[in-house]
Write an enzyme that holds these catalytic residues in place. Structure first.
Site, PDB file in Angstrom:
ATOM      1  N   LEU A  49     -61.819  -2.580 115.201  1.00 39.99           N
ATOM      2  CA  LEU A  49     -60.381  -2.184 115.151  1.00 39.99           C
ATOM      3  C   LEU A  49     -59.539  -2.935 114.397  1.00 39.99           C
ATOM      4  CD1 LEU A  49     -59.582  -1.318 118.681  1.00 39.99           C
ATOM      5  CD2 LEU A  49     -60.924   0.083 117.003  1.00 39.99           C
ATOM      6  N   GLY A  52     -54.329  -0.185 111.669  1.00 37.59           N
ATOM      7  CA  GLY A  52     -54.595   1.433 111.414  1.00 37.59           C
ATOM      8  C   GLY A  52     -55.096   1.894 112.915  1.00 37.59           C
ATOM      9  N   HIS A  53     -55.989   1.500 113.216  1.00 36.80           N
ATOM     10  CA  HIS A  53     -56.701   2.025 114.690  1.00 36.80           C
ATOM     11  C   HIS A  53     -55.411   1.887 115.860  1.00 36.80           C
ATOM     12  CE1 HIS A  53     -60.424   1.145 112.975  1.00 36.80           C
ATOM     13  NE2 HIS A  53     -60.836   2.395 113.099  1.00 36.80           N
ATOM     14  N   GLN A 173     -60.515  14.131 106.091  1.00 38.53           N
ATOM     15  CA  GLN A 173     -61.354  14.427 107.250  1.00 38.53           C
ATOM     16  C   GLN A 173     -60.202  15.194 108.166  1.00 38.53           C
ATOM     17  OE1 GLN A 173     -63.346  10.941 109.452  1.00 38.53           O
ATOM     18  NE2 GLN A 173     -61.354  10.699 110.138  1.00 38.53           N
ATOM     19  N   VAL A 196     -51.893   2.571 107.511  1.00 44.00           N
ATOM     20  CA  VAL A 196     -51.269   1.287 107.868  1.00 44.00           C
ATOM     21  C   VAL A 196     -52.104   0.545 106.746  1.00 44.00           C
ATOM     22  CG1 VAL A 196     -51.198  -0.675 109.156  1.00 44.00           C
ATOM     23  CG2 VAL A 196     -50.967   1.819 110.453  1.00 44.00           C
ATOM     24  N   ARG A 207     -64.093  -1.205 106.501  1.00 39.68           N
ATOM     25  CA  ARG A 207     -65.172  -1.809 105.584  1.00 39.68           C
ATOM     26  C   ARG A 207     -64.425  -2.882 104.654  1.00 39.68           C
ATOM     27  NH1 ARG A 207     -66.564   4.064 105.658  1.00 39.68           N
ATOM     28  NH2 ARG A 207     -68.670   4.254 106.246  1.00 39.68           N
TER      29      ARG A 207
HETATM   30  P1  AMP Z   1     -62.905   4.777 111.657  1.00 39.30           P
HETATM   31  O1  AMP Z   1     -62.968   3.905 112.742  1.00 39.30           O
HETATM   32  O2  AMP Z   1     -62.646   4.190 110.525  1.00 39.30           O
HETATM   33  O3  AMP Z   1     -63.432   6.268 111.692  1.00 39.30           O
HETATM   34  O4  AMP Z   1     -61.222   5.314 111.718  1.00 39.30           O
HETATM   35  C1  AMP Z   1     -60.649   6.015 113.090  1.00 39.30           C
HETATM   36  C2  AMP Z   1     -59.203   6.509 112.927  1.00 39.30           C
HETATM   37  O5  AMP Z   1     -58.522   5.513 112.363  1.00 39.30           O
HETATM   38  C3  AMP Z   1     -59.363   7.646 111.779  1.00 39.30           C
HETATM   39  O6  AMP Z   1     -58.575   8.632 112.561  1.00 39.30           O
HETATM   40  C4  AMP Z   1     -58.878   7.068 110.828  1.00 39.30           C
HETATM   41  O7  AMP Z   1     -58.178   7.743 109.851  1.00 39.30           O
HETATM   42  C5  AMP Z   1     -57.791   6.069 111.371  1.00 39.30           C
HETATM   43  N1  AMP Z   1     -57.518   4.954 110.358  1.00 39.30           N
HETATM   44  C6  AMP Z   1     -58.466   4.372 109.543  1.00 39.30           C
HETATM   45  N2  AMP Z   1     -57.867   3.523 108.994  1.00 39.30           N
HETATM   46  C7  AMP Z   1     -56.591   3.474 109.004  1.00 39.30           C
HETATM   47  C8  AMP Z   1     -55.363   3.077 108.580  1.00 39.30           C
HETATM   48  N3  AMP Z   1     -55.473   2.009 107.660  1.00 39.30           N
HETATM   49  N4  AMP Z   1     -54.211   3.785 108.639  1.00 39.30           N
HETATM   50  C9  AMP Z   1     -54.088   4.516 109.675  1.00 39.30           C
HETATM   51  N5  AMP Z   1     -55.087   4.950 110.410  1.00 39.30           N
HETATM   52  C10 AMP Z   1     -56.331   4.704 109.861  1.00 39.30           C
END
Ligand code: AMP
Length: 299
Positions: A49, A52-53, A173, A196, A207
């Protein structure tokens, strides 16, 4: 303890967050919430996390009675040769951060719990939405989105959220999932929240952990390129904007997989701004990381 939840069914307890490894007990825990008319928010994640999460979890906390986060590195959305094995993981830290952001329940299933022996069904959004940008078969391909829609449909069925939260960071997505919910009549609302960023503009991503210091510095060119596209587009030429964006990337030694402007809803190519929102999306490999980012240019 969230007053909407009972104290029973607690396979694992972590300060304020309850962790479920199996679908059935999670359903049992949520059934009384739904019966009592409580609203359930779901934030699907692959863990590791970052802010963003956490922004999604905080939004869910502010709007819903019970907040569920799923934590599952979904193998079916990774292609052969992608980073499934080395995808960063730190469950202990994730549970702590999720609890701090106000999460009530975490669903962290095993691969076997999600895809038991004999699993043979797929949920697929067809057409342009999953065939362009990351869906182009020269890139991650439509199979990537089929993996995403299949696992998210399962999560929707297991959790039964009223609202599901996703990030604009993964704009394609989000567009695909909004279409899936509309096409298949899932009784829920999707909220897409802003990307974010780090102070220098780099979009937060699990990543980013793959970036060596030099690559981390170069990676900022991706958000700079998007800013250049938006600036030029607003000044009158989207085409010139894309060229300016390419120059920003090239100056940092970054050759994008794509840098494209598309209608934000249909993902059809957009040549110029024409009154409807345009998504400018980029994907590029920087060192050991494949990074994506985008900007939404609204009229
Ligand atoms: P992930 O764990 O990368 O699959 O992301 C889980 C959720 O968090 C998805 O809905 C992503 O779009 C969102 N997410 C990932 N990075 C960010 C970010 N920098 N800002 C906002 N949401 C994000």
């Amino acid at each position: 303890m969230n007053p909407h939840l009972t104290a029973s069914d607690t396979p694992q307890q972590d300060a304020a967050v309850r962790v479920y490894r199996a679908k059935a007990p999670l359903r049992d825990a949520l059934a009384p919430v739904r019966r009592a008319g409580g609203t359930i928010g779901l934030v699907p994640t692959m863990g590791y996390l970052h802010e963003g999460h956490l922004s999604l979890l905080r939004a869910a906390r502010a709007e819903c009675d019970v907040v569920v986060m799923s934590l599952f590195v979904n193998p079916t959305q990774f292609g052969p040769g992608e980073d499934l094995e080395r995808y960063p993981r730190d469950e202990e830290r994730d549970l702590r951060l999720a609890a701090e952001a106000g999460t009530d329940l975490v669903f962290a299933p095993s691969v076997a719990e999600m895809y038991p022996e004999g699993f043979a069904s797929r949920v697929e959004v067809g057409g342009n939405l999953t065939a362009v940008l990351d869906g182009d078969s020269a890139r991650r391909g439509p199979e990537h989105f089929r993996g995403v829609t299949t696992v998210v449909a399962k999560l929707f069925n297991v959790v039964g959220p009223d609202i599901a939260y996703f990030g604009q960071k993964d704009a394609q997505q989000a567009a695909v999932l909004i279409r899936m919910v509309r096409d298949l009549d899932f009784p829920l609302r999707i909220e897409v929240l802003p990307t974010v960023r780090e102070p220098d503009g780099l979009a937060m991503s699990s990543r980013n952990a793959y970036l060596e210091p030099g690559d981390r510095e170069r990676a900022v060119a991706i958000s700079r390129a998007l800013a250049a596209v938006e600036r030029e587009a607003r000044a009158g030429s989207l085409r010139a904007g894309i060229e300016a964006g390419r120059r920003e990337l090239s100056a940092a030694g970054i050759e994008p997989e794509y840098l494209e402007a598309r209608d934000a809803a249909s993902l059809e190519p957009a040549a110029e701004l024409n009154g409807s929102p345009v998504l400018v999306a980029v994907a590029a490999r920087v060192g050991g990381a494949r990074l994506i980012d985008n900007v939404l240019i609204t009229p």
